[in-house]
Design a protein around this motif. Structure first.
Motif, PDB file in Angstrom:
ATOM      1  N   ARG A 234      28.559  40.257  42.187  1.00 40.57           N
ATOM      2  CA  ARG A 234      29.523  39.189  42.498  1.00 40.57           C
ATOM      3  C   ARG A 234      30.931  39.760  42.616  1.00 40.57           C
ATOM      4  N   LEU A 235      31.293  40.664  41.726  1.00 43.65           N
ATOM      5  CA  LEU A 235      32.619  41.279  41.821  1.00 43.65           C
ATOM      6  C   LEU A 235      32.769  42.080  43.108  1.00 43.65           C
ATOM      7  N   LYS A 236      31.733  42.826  43.459  1.00 44.17           N
ATOM      8  CA  LYS A 236      31.791  43.607  44.696  1.00 44.17           C
ATOM      9  C   LYS A 236      31.910  42.682  45.910  1.00 44.17           C
ATOM     10  N   HIS A 237      31.243  41.541  45.859  1.00 39.49           N
ATOM     11  CA  HIS A 237      31.353  40.557  46.936  1.00 39.49           C
ATOM     12  C   HIS A 237      32.789  40.052  47.070  1.00 39.49           C
ATOM     13  N   ASN A 238      33.504  40.052  45.936  1.00 37.47           N
ATOM     14  CA  ASN A 238      34.913  39.641  45.943  1.00 37.47           C
ATOM     15  C   ASN A 238      35.859  40.809  46.179  1.00 37.47           C
ATOM     16  N   GLY A 239      35.319  41.930  46.602  1.00 37.70           N
ATOM     17  CA  GLY A 239      36.151  43.076  46.938  1.00 37.70           C
ATOM     18  C   GLY A 239      36.617  43.893  45.748  1.00 37.70           C
TER      19      GLY A 239
ATOM     20  N   PHE B 136      26.800  49.614  31.183  1.00 39.01           N
ATOM     21  CA  PHE B 136      28.243  49.446  31.332  1.00 39.01           C
ATOM     22  C   PHE B 136      28.649  49.388  32.795  1.00 39.01           C
ATOM     23  N   GLY B 137      29.634  48.549  33.033  1.00 41.90           N
ATOM     24  CA  GLY B 137      30.341  48.496  34.304  1.00 41.90           C
ATOM     25  C   GLY B 137      31.773  48.101  33.991  1.00 41.90           C
ATOM     26  N   TYR B 138      32.711  49.015  34.198  1.00 39.51           N
ATOM     27  CA  TYR B 138      34.111  48.803  33.821  1.00 39.51           C
ATOM     28  C   TYR B 138      34.942  48.418  35.043  1.00 39.51           C
ATOM     29  N   PHE B 139      35.816  47.424  34.839  1.00 35.02           N
ATOM     30  CA  PHE B 139      36.703  46.938  35.882  1.00 35.02           C
ATOM     31  C   PHE B 139      38.112  46.804  35.304  1.00 35.02           C
ATOM     32  N   ALA B 140      39.086  46.577  36.159  1.00 27.43           N
ATOM     33  CA  ALA B 140      40.453  46.304  35.718  1.00 27.43           C
ATOM     34  C   ALA B 140      40.833  44.894  36.147  1.00 27.43           C
ATOM     35  N   ASP B 141      41.439  44.125  35.231  1.00 24.70           N
ATOM     36  CA  ASP B 141      41.922  42.795  35.603  1.00 24.70           C
ATOM     37  C   ASP B 141      43.279  42.931  36.306  1.00 24.70           C
ATOM     38  N   PRO B 142      43.859  41.854  36.808  1.00 26.15           N
ATOM     39  CA  PRO B 142      45.110  41.963  37.570  1.00 26.15           C
ATOM     40  C   PRO B 142      46.267  42.597  36.809  1.00 26.15           C
ATOM     41  N   ALA B 143      46.242  42.544  35.470  1.00 27.99           N
ATOM     42  CA  ALA B 143      47.304  43.175  34.683  1.00 27.99           C
ATOM     43  C   ALA B 143      47.004  44.635  34.375  1.00 27.99           C
ATOM     44  N   GLY B 144      45.832  45.115  34.783  1.00 24.37           N
ATOM     45  CA  GLY B 144      45.456  46.493  34.526  1.00 24.37           C
ATOM     46  C   GLY B 144      44.671  46.704  33.250  1.00 24.37           C
ATOM     47  N   LEU B 145      44.394  45.636  32.490  1.00 24.77           N
ATOM     48  CA  LEU B 145      43.580  45.747  31.289  1.00 24.77           C
ATOM     49  C   LEU B 145      42.119  45.924  31.692  1.00 24.77           C
TER      50      LEU B 145
ATOM     51  N   VAL C 125      36.202  34.844  39.129  1.00 25.68           N
ATOM     52  CA  VAL C 125      35.425  36.021  39.519  1.00 25.68           C
ATOM     53  C   VAL C 125      34.585  36.555  38.355  1.00 25.68           C
ATOM     54  N   TRP C 126      35.197  36.700  37.180  1.00 22.03           N
ATOM     55  CA  TRP C 126      34.505  37.300  36.049  1.00 22.03           C
ATOM     56  C   TRP C 126      33.402  36.396  35.505  1.00 22.03           C
ATOM     57  N   GLY C 127      33.607  35.080  35.571  1.00 19.99           N
ATOM     58  CA  GLY C 127      32.558  34.153  35.182  1.00 19.99           C
ATOM     59  C   GLY C 127      32.802  33.378  33.911  1.00 19.99           C
ATOM     60  N   LEU C 128      33.978  33.531  33.277  1.00 19.60           N
ATOM     61  CA  LEU C 128      34.296  32.710  32.115  1.00 19.60           C
ATOM     62  C   LEU C 128      34.727  31.316  32.568  1.00 19.60           C
ATOM     63  N   ARG C 129      34.665  30.344  31.659  1.00 15.19           N
ATOM     64  CA  ARG C 129      35.057  28.968  31.962  1.00 15.19           C
ATOM     65  C   ARG C 129      36.325  28.628  31.202  1.00 15.19           C
ATOM     66  N   GLN C 130      37.259  28.009  31.865  1.00 14.30           N
ATOM     67  CA  GLN C 130      38.528  27.637  31.227  1.00 14.30           C
ATOM     68  C   GLN C 130      38.314  26.476  30.268  1.00 14.30           C
ATOM     69  N   VAL C 131      38.832  26.645  29.053  1.00 14.79           N
ATOM     70  CA  VAL C 131      38.758  25.597  28.041  1.00 14.79           C
ATOM     71  C   VAL C 131      40.047  24.780  28.032  1.00 14.79           C
ATOM     72  N   GLU C 132      41.173  25.495  28.064  1.00 15.55           N
ATOM     73  CA  GLU C 132      42.472  24.825  28.017  1.00 15.55           C
ATOM     74  C   GLU C 132      43.518  25.777  28.572  1.00 15.55           C
ATOM     75  N   THR C 133      44.631  25.217  28.981  1.00 13.80           N
ATOM     76  CA  THR C 133      45.733  26.028  29.480  1.00 13.80           C
ATOM     77  C   THR C 133      47.044  25.358  29.160  1.00 13.80           C
ATOM     78  N   ASP C 134      48.100  26.144  29.025  1.00 16.44           N
ATOM     79  CA  ASP C 134      49.446  25.599  28.990  1.00 16.44           C
ATOM     80  C   ASP C 134      50.328  26.516  29.828  1.00 16.44           C
ATOM     81  N   ARG C 135      51.617  26.419  29.701  1.00 18.36           N
ATOM     82  CA  ARG C 135      52.518  27.118  30.607  1.00 18.36           C
ATOM     83  C   ARG C 135      52.329  28.635  30.560  1.00 18.36           C
ATOM     84  N   ASP C 136      52.133  29.193  29.387  1.00 21.66           N
ATOM     85  CA  ASP C 136      52.103  30.650  29.236  1.00 21.66           C
ATOM     86  C   ASP C 136      50.828  31.163  28.593  1.00 21.66           C
ATOM     87  N   ALA C 137      49.756  30.382  28.620  1.00 22.58           N
ATOM     88  CA  ALA C 137      48.519  30.823  27.979  1.00 22.58           C
ATOM     89  C   ALA C 137      47.321  30.124  28.601  1.00 22.58           C
TER      90      ALA C 137
END
Length: 308
Positions: A218-223, A240-249, A32-44
Protein backbone atom coordinates in the motif's frame (compact mmCIF):
# COMPACT_ATOMS: atom_id res chain seq x y z
CA UNK A 1 18.45 -4.51 50.44
CA UNK A 2 17.72 -2.92 47.06
CA UNK A 3 14.32 -1.50 46.23
CA UNK A 4 12.02 -3.76 44.20
CA UNK A 5 10.76 -2.84 40.71
CA UNK A 6 8.01 -0.26 40.87
CA UNK A 7 5.25 -2.25 39.13
CA UNK A 8 4.43 -5.13 36.84
CA UNK A 9 4.26 -3.59 33.39
CA UNK A 10 1.62 -5.36 31.31
CA UNK A 11 2.31 -3.86 27.88
CA UNK A 12 3.65 -0.97 25.89
CA UNK A 13 0.56 1.19 25.48
CA UNK A 14 1.40 4.27 23.41
CA UNK A 15 4.08 6.71 22.38
CA UNK A 16 3.96 10.48 21.98
CA UNK A 17 6.20 12.01 19.33
CA UNK A 18 7.04 15.67 19.03
CA UNK A 19 7.06 16.41 15.31
CA UNK A 20 8.09 19.35 13.17
CA UNK A 21 5.30 18.45 10.74
CA UNK A 22 2.44 17.32 12.94
CA UNK A 23 -0.39 17.97 10.44
CA UNK A 24 1.40 16.32 7.50
CA UNK A 25 2.51 13.38 9.61
CA UNK A 26 -0.99 12.98 11.03
CA UNK A 27 -2.33 12.70 7.49
CA UNK A 28 0.40 10.18 6.60
CA UNK A 29 -0.33 7.91 9.56
CA UNK A 30 -4.07 8.18 8.96
CA UNK A 31 -4.33 7.97 5.18
CA UNK A 32 -1.31 5.83 4.25
CA UNK A 33 0.11 4.06 7.31
CA UNK A 34 -3.29 2.71 8.36
CA UNK A 35 -3.91 4.15 11.83
CA UNK A 36 -7.32 5.65 12.67
CA UNK A 37 -7.70 9.15 14.09
CA UNK A 38 -9.24 9.24 17.55
CA UNK A 39 -9.11 12.97 18.23
CA UNK A 40 -7.35 16.11 17.09
CA UNK A 41 -6.83 19.68 18.17
CA UNK A 42 -4.83 22.59 16.80
CA UNK A 43 -1.36 21.20 17.54
CA UNK A 44 -1.89 17.49 18.22
CA UNK A 45 -3.48 14.34 16.88
CA UNK A 46 -4.20 10.96 18.50
CA UNK A 47 -4.30 7.75 16.44
CA UNK A 48 -5.19 4.15 17.20
CA UNK A 49 -4.46 0.75 15.70
CA UNK A 50 -6.99 -2.00 15.09
CA UNK A 51 -6.51 -3.38 18.62
CA UNK A 52 -8.17 -2.39 21.88
CA UNK A 53 -5.86 0.45 22.98
CA UNK A 54 -7.52 3.88 22.98
CA UNK A 55 -4.57 5.23 20.98
CA UNK A 56 -1.07 4.04 20.17
CA UNK A 57 0.38 7.27 18.79
CA UNK A 58 0.08 10.92 19.70
CA UNK A 59 1.75 13.57 17.58
CA UNK A 60 2.51 17.04 18.92
CA UNK A 61 3.65 20.01 16.86
CA UNK A 62 7.15 21.04 17.95
CA UNK A 63 10.21 22.98 16.82
CA UNK A 64 12.26 19.79 16.58
CA UNK A 65 11.58 16.06 16.49
CA UNK A 66 11.75 14.40 19.90
CA UNK A 67 10.19 11.81 22.14
CA UNK A 68 7.25 13.22 24.03
CA UNK A 69 6.33 10.25 26.22
CA UNK A 70 6.28 6.47 26.49
CA UNK A 71 3.20 4.97 28.15
CA UNK A 72 3.05 1.52 29.75
CA UNK A 73 -0.07 -0.31 30.93
CA UNK A 74 -0.40 -1.29 34.60
CA UNK A 75 -3.34 -3.36 35.84
CA UNK A 76 -4.95 -1.23 38.56
CA UNK A 77 -4.90 2.23 40.17
CA UNK A 78 -3.70 0.58 43.39
CA UNK A 79 -0.57 -0.55 41.55
CA UNK A 80 -0.05 3.02 40.34
CA UNK A 81 -0.17 4.27 43.93
CA UNK A 82 2.27 1.56 45.00
CA UNK A 83 4.58 2.49 42.11
CA UNK A 84 4.78 6.06 43.39
CA UNK A 85 6.10 4.89 46.75
CA UNK A 86 8.58 2.54 45.10
CA UNK A 87 9.84 5.28 42.80
CA UNK A 88 10.63 7.30 45.92
CA UNK A 89 12.56 4.33 47.29
CA UNK A 90 14.60 4.31 44.08
CA UNK A 91 15.23 8.04 44.42
CA UNK A 92 13.18 8.89 41.34
CA UNK A 93 11.01 12.00 41.57
CA UNK A 94 7.55 12.30 40.06
CA UNK A 95 6.65 14.65 37.23
CA UNK A 96 2.93 13.92 37.70
CA UNK A 97 1.55 12.58 40.99
CA UNK A 98 -0.77 9.54 40.96
CA UNK A 99 -4.31 10.48 39.97
CA UNK A 100 -6.74 10.86 37.13
CA UNK A 101 -4.90 11.83 33.95
CA UNK A 102 -6.12 15.00 32.26
CA UNK A 103 -5.57 13.80 28.72
CA UNK A 104 -7.30 12.22 25.76
CA UNK A 105 -8.21 8.67 26.78
CA UNK A 106 -8.16 9.55 30.49
CA UNK A 107 -7.01 6.86 32.87
CA UNK A 108 -5.34 6.84 36.25
CA UNK A 109 -1.59 7.17 36.27
CA UNK A 110 1.67 8.90 37.08
CA UNK A 111 4.69 10.18 35.18
CA UNK A 112 8.41 10.36 35.87
CA UNK A 113 11.61 10.88 33.90
CA UNK A 114 14.31 8.33 33.20
CA UNK A 115 18.01 9.26 33.61
CA UNK A 116 18.19 10.80 30.11
CA UNK A 117 15.09 12.91 30.61
CA UNK A 118 12.57 10.74 28.76
CA UNK A 119 9.05 11.06 30.11
CA UNK A 120 7.56 7.72 31.17
CA UNK A 121 3.89 7.24 32.02
CA UNK A 122 2.27 4.32 33.85
CA UNK A 123 -1.49 4.13 33.46
CA UNK A 124 -4.51 2.02 34.26
CA UNK A 125 -8.22 2.30 33.44
CA UNK A 126 -7.64 4.16 30.17
CA UNK A 127 -10.85 4.46 28.16
CA UNK A 128 -11.73 1.20 26.44
CA UNK A 129 -12.38 0.98 22.71
CA UNK A 130 -13.85 -1.76 20.55
CA UNK A 131 -11.24 -3.43 18.33
CA UNK A 132 -11.45 -1.73 14.95
CA UNK A 133 -10.94 -4.84 12.83
CA UNK A 134 -11.80 -7.87 15.00
CA UNK A 135 -11.28 -10.37 12.17
CA UNK A 136 -7.97 -8.86 11.09
CA UNK A 137 -8.76 -8.48 7.40
CA UNK A 138 -7.27 -5.02 6.81
CA UNK A 139 -3.50 -4.60 6.31
CA UNK A 140 -3.22 -2.05 9.11
CA UNK A 141 -1.22 -1.95 12.37
CA UNK A 142 -2.74 -3.85 15.28
CA UNK A 143 -0.70 -2.27 18.05
CA UNK A 144 2.50 -0.49 18.95
CA UNK A 145 5.21 -3.15 18.79
CA UNK A 146 8.30 -1.42 20.15
CA UNK A 147 10.14 1.84 20.62
CA UNK A 148 13.88 2.01 19.87
CA UNK A 149 15.82 4.79 21.54
CA UNK A 150 19.35 6.06 21.06
CA UNK A 151 21.25 6.42 24.33
CA UNK A 152 24.63 7.77 25.36
CA UNK A 153 25.04 5.01 27.99
CA UNK A 154 23.44 1.71 27.10
CA UNK A 155 24.46 0.05 30.37
CA UNK A 156 22.91 2.81 32.49
CA UNK A 157 19.74 2.75 30.41
CA UNK A 158 19.39 -1.01 30.76
CA UNK A 159 20.15 -0.87 34.47
CA UNK A 160 17.37 1.69 35.06
CA UNK A 161 14.74 -0.07 32.96
CA UNK A 162 15.47 -3.47 34.52
CA UNK A 163 16.05 -2.42 38.14
CA UNK A 164 13.35 0.26 38.38
CA UNK A 165 10.79 -0.85 35.79
CA UNK A 166 11.36 -4.58 36.16
CA UNK A 167 11.98 -5.23 32.47
CA UNK A 168 14.11 -8.15 31.28
CA UNK A 169 16.85 -8.15 28.65
CA UNK A 170 15.96 -10.65 25.94
CA UNK A 171 19.05 -10.32 23.75
CA UNK A 172 22.01 -8.12 22.87
CA UNK A 173 23.35 -7.15 19.46
CA UNK A 174 26.98 -7.18 20.57
CA UNK A 175 27.30 -4.20 22.95
CA UNK A 176 25.52 -1.89 20.52
CA UNK A 177 21.85 -2.72 21.07
CA UNK A 178 19.85 -4.23 23.92
CA UNK A 179 16.33 -5.63 23.56
CA UNK A 180 14.06 -5.42 26.63
CA UNK A 181 10.68 -7.01 27.31
CA UNK A 182 7.88 -6.55 29.83
CA UNK A 183 5.67 -9.42 28.61
CA UNK A 184 5.99 -12.33 26.19
CA UNK A 185 6.97 -10.10 23.24
CA UNK A 186 10.73 -10.35 22.64
CA UNK A 187 11.10 -6.59 23.07
CA UNK A 188 8.95 -3.53 23.59
CA UNK A 189 11.91 -1.21 24.18
CA UNK A 190 15.37 -1.37 22.65
CA UNK A 191 18.37 0.84 23.31
CA UNK A 192 21.02 1.69 20.73
CA UNK A 193 24.38 3.07 21.87
CA UNK A 194 24.86 6.50 20.24
CA UNK A 195 26.49 9.88 20.66
CA UNK A 196 23.29 11.52 21.94
CA UNK A 197 19.82 10.58 23.17
CA UNK A 198 17.16 10.58 20.46
CA UNK A 199 14.37 8.59 18.84
CA UNK A 200 15.70 5.81 16.63
CA UNK A 201 12.40 4.39 15.34
CA UNK A 202 8.88 3.32 16.28
CA UNK A 203 7.53 -0.09 15.21
CA UNK A 204 3.91 -1.10 14.61
CA UNK A 205 2.81 -4.72 14.60
CA UNK A 206 0.84 -6.19 11.70
CA UNK A 207 -1.36 -9.27 12.23
CA UNK A 208 0.64 -11.57 9.98
CA UNK A 209 3.39 -11.62 7.38
CA UNK A 210 0.69 -11.30 4.72
CA UNK A 211 -0.64 -8.13 6.39
CA UNK A 212 2.96 -6.91 6.66
CA UNK A 213 3.61 -7.35 2.94
CA UNK A 214 0.25 -5.89 1.92
CA UNK A 215 0.95 -2.86 4.09
CA UNK A 216 4.28 -2.33 2.35
CA UNK A 217 2.47 -2.72 -0.97
CA UNK A 218 0.00 0.00 0.00
CA UNK A 219 2.83 2.41 0.79
CA UNK A 220 4.54 1.62 -2.50
CA UNK A 221 1.23 2.25 -4.29
CA UNK A 222 1.31 5.69 -2.66
CA UNK A 223 4.80 6.32 -3.98
CA UNK A 224 6.57 5.60 -0.68
CA UNK A 225 9.35 3.01 -0.78
CA UNK A 226 11.08 1.46 2.23
CA UNK A 227 14.23 3.02 3.63
CA UNK A 228 15.24 -0.54 4.50
CA UNK A 229 13.45 -3.84 3.92
CA UNK A 230 11.50 -5.97 3.68
CA UNK A 231 13.59 -8.40 5.66
CA UNK A 232 13.72 -10.41 8.89
CA UNK A 233 15.93 -9.55 11.85
CA UNK A 234 17.95 -12.08 13.82
CA UNK A 235 17.29 -10.70 17.34
CA UNK A 236 13.53 -10.95 17.86
CA UNK A 237 13.04 -12.87 14.59
CA UNK A 238 10.60 -10.17 13.47
CA UNK A 239 10.02 -8.99 9.92
CA UNK A 240 10.90 -5.38 9.15
CA UNK A 241 10.13 -2.64 6.70
CA UNK A 242 11.37 0.83 7.67
CA UNK A 243 9.94 4.08 6.31
CA UNK A 244 10.24 7.79 7.11
CA UNK A 245 7.21 9.93 7.97
CA UNK A 246 6.93 13.52 6.64
CA UNK A 247 8.95 14.86 9.59
CA UNK A 248 11.74 12.35 8.97
CA UNK A 249 10.95 10.14 11.98
CA UNK A 250 11.42 6.45 11.22
CA UNK A 251 8.41 4.13 11.44
CA UNK A 252 8.48 0.37 10.97
CA UNK A 253 6.00 -2.30 9.98
CA UNK A 254 6.78 -5.58 11.72
CA UNK A 255 5.20 -8.99 12.32
CA UNK A 256 5.93 -12.37 13.87
CA UNK A 257 7.86 -11.00 16.84
CA UNK A 258 9.43 -13.85 18.83
CA UNK A 259 7.50 -14.88 21.93
CA UNK A 260 9.47 -15.49 25.12
CA UNK A 261 8.81 -18.36 27.49
CA UNK A 262 10.22 -16.92 30.71
CA UNK A 263 11.52 -20.14 32.24
CA UNK A 264 13.10 -21.38 29.03
CA UNK A 265 14.49 -18.27 27.29
CA UNK A 266 18.25 -17.77 27.20
CA UNK A 267 19.57 -14.29 26.52
CA UNK A 268 22.20 -14.36 23.77
CA UNK A 269 24.63 -11.93 22.21
CA UNK A 270 24.19 -11.65 18.45
CA UNK A 271 27.04 -10.65 16.16
CA UNK A 272 26.43 -7.50 14.12
CA UNK A 273 26.69 -8.87 10.61
CA UNK A 274 24.56 -8.27 7.50
CA UNK A 275 23.51 -11.93 7.56
CA UNK A 276 22.08 -11.62 11.08
CA UNK A 277 20.57 -8.14 10.70
CA UNK A 278 18.53 -9.58 7.81
CA UNK A 279 18.12 -13.36 7.88
CA UNK A 280 16.32 -13.35 4.52
CA UNK A 281 19.15 -11.57 2.74
CA UNK A 282 16.62 -9.44 0.83
CA UNK A 283 17.33 -6.05 2.39
CA UNK A 284 21.08 -6.08 2.82
CA UNK A 285 22.80 -3.96 5.49
CA UNK A 286 21.30 -0.57 6.44
CA UNK A 287 22.45 2.26 4.19
CA UNK A 288 23.99 5.55 5.29
CA UNK A 289 20.60 7.17 4.65
CA UNK A 290 18.85 4.72 6.97
CA UNK A 291 21.45 5.26 9.67
CA UNK A 292 21.14 9.04 9.32
CA UNK A 293 17.36 8.88 9.76
CA UNK A 294 17.69 6.58 12.78
CA UNK A 295 20.36 8.81 14.29
CA UNK A 296 17.78 11.57 14.67
CA UNK A 297 18.54 14.85 16.39
CA UNK A 298 19.65 15.43 20.01
CA UNK A 299 16.68 15.18 22.36
CA UNK A 300 17.02 17.44 25.44
CA UNK A 301 14.26 15.55 27.30
CA UNK A 302 10.96 16.48 28.84
CA UNK A 303 12.31 19.34 30.98
CA UNK A 304 12.91 21.42 27.84
CA UNK A 305 9.21 21.55 26.99
CA UNK A 306 6.99 19.87 29.62
CA UNK A 307 4.46 21.94 31.52
CA UNK A 308 2.64 19.87 34.11
Amino acid sequence: MSAEPIARLRALRAVTLRSTRCADSGEFYREVWGLRQVETDRDAVWLRGSGDEHHVLQLQQAEQNALGKIAFAVATPREIDAAAARLAAHGVGLVTEPGKLDQVGGGYGLRFADPEGRLVELSAEVEAVVPGDPYGHAAVPRKLAHVVLNTVDIDAACEFYTRVLGMRISDWSEHQMAFLRCNADHHVIAFNQAEFASVNHIAYEMNSIDHFMRGIGRLKHNGITPLWGPGRHGPGSNTFGYFADPAGLVCEYTSEVAQVEEDAWLCRVWRRTPELSDLWGTAGPPSKDVRAHMRGVPDPGYSAWWRS
